[in-house]
Structure formats: structure tokens, C-alpha cells
Design a protein around this motif. Structure first.
Motif, PDB file in Angstrom:
ATOM      1  N   ARG A  19     -19.461  68.370  -9.535  1.00 49.23           N
ATOM      2  CA  ARG A  19     -18.110  68.735  -9.120  1.00 49.23           C
ATOM      3  C   ARG A  19     -17.787  70.114  -9.667  1.00 49.23           C
ATOM      4  N   SER A  21     -15.111  73.224 -10.167  1.00 45.96           N
ATOM      5  CA  SER A  21     -13.685  73.485 -10.305  1.00 45.96           C
ATOM      6  C   SER A  21     -13.446  74.982 -10.246  1.00 45.96           C
ATOM      7  N   TYR A  80     -11.123  72.042  -6.168  1.00 44.53           N
ATOM      8  CA  TYR A  80     -12.358  71.354  -6.519  1.00 44.53           C
ATOM      9  C   TYR A  80     -13.303  71.311  -5.326  1.00 44.53           C
ATOM     10  N   GLN A  82     -16.305  68.615  -4.658  1.00 39.49           N
ATOM     11  CA  GLN A  82     -17.166  67.493  -5.024  1.00 39.49           C
ATOM     12  C   GLN A  82     -18.396  67.530  -4.129  1.00 39.49           C
TER      13      GLN A  82
END
Length: 123
Positions: A19, A21, A80, A82
């Protein structure tokens, strides 16, 4: 002026997850369209995903659709990415980008860019 700082990159195995950020500062985060791009060695930078100001519109590149999910938290000034079911061809430097015009999901043109975070998918 908006500053963008990516984090969360690293080494993952094929089939694994990461993930990413991207934290923003210096602007009104909720007024920006946000995007993720990537650049692999020897290749041009390519679009990965984008999300509109309030999350109502989302676009993905065909190569990541169904595997990657973009989201944003306007309270945390963070976007984000993912990434699931990672493949070796996902190896690249990943960049987040922001744009205030409200047109970026159509023209994929962004005014502000982060420095990038390396993602390597290898066994």
C-alpha cells in the motif's frame, strides 16, 4: 504550492501486496484531483489511477484494473494506492500527483508531483 511525499514502496513477491501513501501539504487537499503514475526503467511514465476531488470519479489503467485501488482521506490529506496481486511488470518508481483544475481525470495533466517511491516485485 503543494508538496507531495510518497511512502510505502519496497520489495514484494509476485502475488503479494503493498500500500502506497502520498501525504500532501501546502494546499487545500480536498480541492485537488489526485493521480498515481509509474515509470519503469527504460520506459516512459504511465498513468496508473486517478481519483477526483471528493472521490466521486475514479479511473484505472487497464493493466491494473481489478488489482489496484486508489482512495483518499481528505481529513488526513493523504491519497493511497492499494496494490494486490502484484506482478513483476508492476516494478517501477511510483509517483503521486495533484491538480487543482478539476480536469485531470480527463486530460491526465497534473501540476504537482512527488519525488516517487520504488516498488520492486521479485521472488
Amino acid at each position: 504550492q503543494v508538496q507531495l511525499v510518497e511512502s510505502g514502496g519496497g520489495l514484494a513477491q509476485p502475488g503479494g501486496s503493498l500500500r502506497l501513501s502520498c501525504a500532501a501539504s501546502g494546499g487545500t487537499f480536498s480541492s485537488y484531483d489526485l493521480g498515481w503514475f509509474r515509470q519503469a526503467p527504460g520506459k516512459e511514465r504511465e498513468f496508473v489511477a486517478a481519483i477526483s476531488r471528493y472521490g466521486g470519479s475514479i479511473n484505472y489503467a487497464g493493466s491494473v484494473k481489478g488489482r489496484f485501488t486508489i482512495s483518499r482521506d481528505n481529513a488526513k490529506n493523504t491519497v493511497y494506492l492499494q496494490m494486490n496481486s502484484l506482478k513483476s511488470e508492476d516494478t517501477a518508481v511510483y509517483y503521486c500527483a495533484a491538480d487543482p483544475r478539476g480536469l485531470a481525470l480527463r486530460d491526465r495533466t497534473y501540476a504537482y508531483w512527488g519525488q516517487g517511491t520504488q516498488v520492486t516485485v521479485s521472488s
